[in-house]
Design a protein around this motif. Structure first.
Motif, PDB file in Angstrom:
ATOM      1  N   SER A  61      -9.566  37.881   2.964  1.00  0.00           N
ATOM      2  CA  SER A  61     -10.196  36.983   1.989  1.00  0.00           C
ATOM      3  C   SER A  61      -9.187  36.045   1.334  1.00  0.00           C
ATOM      4  N   CYS A  62      -7.956  36.054   1.820  1.00  0.00           N
ATOM      5  CA  CYS A  62      -6.877  35.176   1.337  1.00  0.00           C
ATOM      6  C   CYS A  62      -6.374  35.558  -0.055  1.00  0.00           C
ATOM      7  N   SER A  63      -6.580  36.803  -0.456  1.00  0.00           N
ATOM      8  CA  SER A  63      -6.038  37.266  -1.733  1.00  0.00           C
ATOM      9  C   SER A  63      -4.586  37.699  -1.599  1.00  0.00           C
ATOM     10  N   ASN A  64      -4.178  38.104  -0.397  1.00  0.00           N
ATOM     11  CA  ASN A  64      -2.791  38.502  -0.131  1.00  0.00           C
ATOM     12  C   ASN A  64      -2.204  37.572   0.928  1.00  0.00           C
ATOM     13  N   LYS A  65      -1.020  37.060   0.665  1.00  0.00           N
ATOM     14  CA  LYS A  65      -0.354  36.216   1.649  1.00  0.00           C
ATOM     15  C   LYS A  65       0.544  37.074   2.523  1.00  0.00           C
ATOM     16  N   PHE A  91     -11.659  31.745  11.210  1.00  0.00           N
ATOM     17  CA  PHE A  91     -12.475  30.726  11.867  1.00  0.00           C
ATOM     18  C   PHE A  91     -11.586  29.710  12.600  1.00  0.00           C
ATOM     19  N   GLY A  92     -10.501  30.207  13.174  1.00  0.00           N
ATOM     20  CA  GLY A  92      -9.612  29.376  13.962  1.00  0.00           C
ATOM     21  C   GLY A  92      -8.568  28.609  13.178  1.00  0.00           C
ATOM     22  N   VAL A  93      -8.460  28.871  11.876  1.00  0.00           N
ATOM     23  CA  VAL A  93      -7.550  28.114  11.006  1.00  0.00           C
ATOM     24  C   VAL A  93      -6.628  29.072  10.261  1.00  0.00           C
ATOM     25  N   ASP A  94      -5.360  28.676  10.130  1.00  0.00           N
ATOM     26  CA  ASP A  94      -4.411  29.422   9.302  1.00  0.00           C
ATOM     27  C   ASP A  94      -4.637  29.014   7.851  1.00  0.00           C
ATOM     28  N   PRO A  95      -5.175  29.908   7.011  1.00  0.00           N
ATOM     29  CA  PRO A  95      -5.499  29.497   5.633  1.00  0.00           C
ATOM     30  C   PRO A  95      -4.278  29.113   4.821  1.00  0.00           C
ATOM     31  N   TRP A  96      -3.125  29.702   5.135  1.00  0.00           N
ATOM     32  CA  TRP A  96      -1.927  29.467   4.331  1.00  0.00           C
ATOM     33  C   TRP A  96      -1.181  28.207   4.774  1.00  0.00           C
ATOM     34  N   LEU A 156      -3.012  25.426   4.807  1.00  0.00           N
ATOM     35  CA  LEU A 156      -3.880  24.436   4.191  1.00  0.00           C
ATOM     36  C   LEU A 156      -3.464  24.148   2.749  1.00  0.00           C
ATOM     37  N   SER A 157      -3.978  23.059   2.228  1.00  0.00           N
ATOM     38  CA  SER A 157      -3.824  22.792   0.806  1.00  0.00           C
ATOM     39  C   SER A 157      -4.659  23.801   0.023  1.00  0.00           C
ATOM     40  N   GLU A 158      -4.397  23.903  -1.266  1.00  0.00           N
ATOM     41  CA  GLU A 158      -5.134  24.874  -2.079  1.00  0.00           C
ATOM     42  C   GLU A 158      -6.632  24.585  -2.053  1.00  0.00           C
ATOM     43  N   GLY A 159      -7.004  23.318  -2.143  1.00  0.00           N
ATOM     44  CA  GLY A 159      -8.419  22.959  -2.110  1.00  0.00           C
ATOM     45  C   GLY A 159      -9.077  23.305  -0.790  1.00  0.00           C
ATOM     46  N   ALA A 160      -8.391  22.999   0.308  1.00  0.00           N
ATOM     47  CA  ALA A 160      -8.939  23.305   1.634  1.00  0.00           C
ATOM     48  C   ALA A 160      -9.039  24.813   1.852  1.00  0.00           C
ATOM     49  N   HIS A 203      -9.513  27.005  -0.506  1.00  0.00           N
ATOM     50  CA  HIS A 203     -10.648  27.448  -1.322  1.00  0.00           C
ATOM     51  C   HIS A 203     -11.964  27.233  -0.576  1.00  0.00           C
ATOM     52  N   ARG A 204     -12.100  26.107   0.085  1.00  0.00           N
ATOM     53  CA  ARG A 204     -13.325  25.836   0.845  1.00  0.00           C
ATOM     54  C   ARG A 204     -13.463  26.794   2.025  1.00  0.00           C
ATOM     55  N   LEU A 205     -12.344  27.136   2.651  1.00  0.00           N
ATOM     56  CA  LEU A 205     -12.383  28.101   3.746  1.00  0.00           C
ATOM     57  C   LEU A 205     -12.785  29.481   3.239  1.00  0.00           C
ATOM     58  N   ARG A 206     -12.242  29.865   2.099  1.00  0.00           N
ATOM     59  CA  ARG A 206     -12.593  31.163   1.499  1.00  0.00           C
ATOM     60  C   ARG A 206     -14.074  31.249   1.182  1.00  0.00           C
ATOM     61  N   ALA A 207     -14.684  30.103   0.843  1.00  0.00           N
ATOM     62  CA  ALA A 207     -16.096  30.099   0.487  1.00  0.00           C
ATOM     63  C   ALA A 207     -16.984  30.463   1.669  1.00  0.00           C
ATOM     64  N   ARG A 208     -16.431  30.436   2.887  1.00  0.00           N
ATOM     65  CA  ARG A 208     -17.206  30.842   4.059  1.00  0.00           C
ATOM     66  C   ARG A 208     -17.264  32.364   4.194  1.00  0.00           C
ATOM     67  N   GLN A 209     -16.577  33.064   3.304  1.00  0.00           N
ATOM     68  CA  GLN A 209     -16.579  34.522   3.290  1.00  0.00           C
ATOM     69  C   GLN A 209     -17.113  35.004   1.943  1.00  0.00           C
ATOM     70  N   CYS A 210     -17.569  36.247   1.924  1.00  0.00           N
ATOM     71  CA  CYS A 210     -17.969  36.855   0.655  1.00  0.00           C
ATOM     72  C   CYS A 210     -17.377  38.257   0.618  1.00  0.00           C
ATOM     73  N   LEU A 211     -16.483  38.490  -0.334  1.00  0.00           N
ATOM     74  CA  LEU A 211     -15.843  39.790  -0.500  1.00  0.00           C
ATOM     75  C   LEU A 211     -16.578  40.577  -1.573  1.00  0.00           C
TER      76      LEU A 211
END
Length: 273
Positions: free
Chosen positions: A55-59, A68-73, A75-79, A81-89
């Motif tokens: 869920s991107c809480s730990n780096k 979803f095929g993307v390295d979340p870390w 990305l910019s903080e905004g991007a 955040h939008r990627l995280r919104a595709r998940q629900c923890l």
């Protein structure tokens, strides 16, 4: 379509500077979109850390993590955040404001979809109480719609937190120990509801469980985690009693766990028997 999650040699360290043993060590895991799998293992195995990392809480400190095929870390903080919104923890203890009404707490699942003004207005007058009622009703909590959160039992708070999943737009559900405060009947209802919702929208469902019997009965794929390492990743039919016994062996130094080849990445979605 890219995998929902791809982890390669992923290592996560809780303490800064690399002190202490890794919370997750050299994890390899591939989860396709729409899969349903259970994560089991003794307390302290790293189950909660794994879900928090996804869920991107730990780096991670090393290795590959793709959502979803993307390295979340990367990305910019905004991007991110939008990627995280595709998940629900859904954590084991949902962070629900104690004085809030249940209807408001459940509708908070829609915050990523709302403007600031819509969110504020919903605090004054719930935007869609019917949707919140229907989500709660599926977990047997329809009568608690306007109750205060601090009047709920532990099990009711858990199910209130899970009702949020149903109102989210998430493509993946990460659920941590959802049955810890529930009796067997409510446990069956809860797992069935999560699996039905995930199946209906082709969402990925990853659920950490201490109830091994539920994991083996309800999930087509089981990941055994111990001391931050994956011990096995198999279709449930291949998980033996000997593997389970070894996974939960009290001796922390015990490593003679029967290990079979890793499961194929894509498995059929299953339901409780």
């Amino acid at each position: 379509m890219p995998p929902c999650y791809r982890l390669q040699q992923l290592t996560v360290q809780h303490l800064a500077g690399g002190a202490g043993a890794p919370a997750l060590h050299a994890i390899d895991l591939l989860v396709e979109q729409g899969e349903q799998l259970a994560i089991i293992g003794p307390s302290g195995a790293g189950k909660t850390t794994l879900l928090a990392t996804l869920s991107c809480s730990n780096k991670p400190v090393s290795g590959v993590l793709q959502l979803f095929g993307v390295d979340p870390w990367a990305l910019s903080e905004g991007a991110r955040h939008r990627l995280r919104a595709r998940q629900c923890l859904a954590p084991q203890t949902p962070p629900l404001p104690p004085r809030q009404r249940v209807v408001t707490a459940v509708l908070a699942a829609r915050l990523p979809q709302w403007t600031l003004w819509q969110a504020f207005a919903s605090l004054i007058k719930p935007a869609d109480p019917q949707a919140a009622f229907e989500a709660l009703q599926r977990f047997g909590l329809g009568d608690k719609l306007y109750a205060r959160v601090d009047r709920l039992s532990g099990g009711e708070r858990q199910r209130c937190g899970l009702a949020r999943l149903l109102l989210s737009n998430a493509d993946a559900f990460l659920v941590d120990e959802p049955l810890s405060a529930l009796d067997p009947t409510l446990s069956q209802l809860t797992i069935a509801t999560l699996q039905q919702e995930a199946g209906a929208r082709n969402a990925t469902l990853m659920c950490s469980l201490h109830q091994v019997d539920v994991a083996r009965a309800c999930f087509p794929r089981i990941v055994g985690l111990r001391a931050g390492r994956i011990v096995f990743d198999l279709p449930r039919e291949q998980v033996t009693d000997a593997m389970i016994t070894a996974l939960y062996h009290n001796d922390a130094a015990h490593t003679d766990v029967p290990v079979a080849p890793a499961a194929p990445a894509r498995l059929a979605v299953g339901a409780c028997l």
